[in-house]
Design an enzyme around this catalytic site. Structure first.
Site: not given
Length: 99
Positions: A23, A26
């Site tokens: 991600c 993230c």
């Protein structure tokens, strides 16, 4: 190591970062959380949970997207938000639940 329930019931505020290695946002959260940890020290537990390695923790909190940040105090969810959250906002939220 203590399990998830023990950690979130510890009495300290616990900020959980549900993330995934694949991600992009993230990866943006990681340095934000690192700098926050330097500021708050041991007053707050910051826990990173990889949703791919711990799907039961994510599903128990109905985490649909990553990153999702959840703040616990005494085992109760006090705040949650998906997406990148800036350090100054996280600090304000944590300060509300520290005492």
């Amino acid at each position: 190591m203590a399990n998830f329930k023990e950690i979130i019931n510890s009495g300290k505020p616990v900020l959980v970062d549900f993330f995934a290695t694949w991600c992009g946002p993230c990866k943006t959260m990681s340095p934000i959380l690192d700098s926050l940890k330097k500021e708050v020290g041991d007053e707050v537990v910051i826990l990173k949970v990889d949703v791919d390695k711990n799907p039961q923790a994510a599903s128990s909190l109905n985490v649909q997207g990553v990153p999702t940040l959840v703040l616990f105090k005494d085992g109760q969810v006090k705040w949650r938000q998906s997406g990148v959250v800036q350090a100054n906002l996280l600090r304000q939220i944590i300060n509300q639940y520290q005492s």
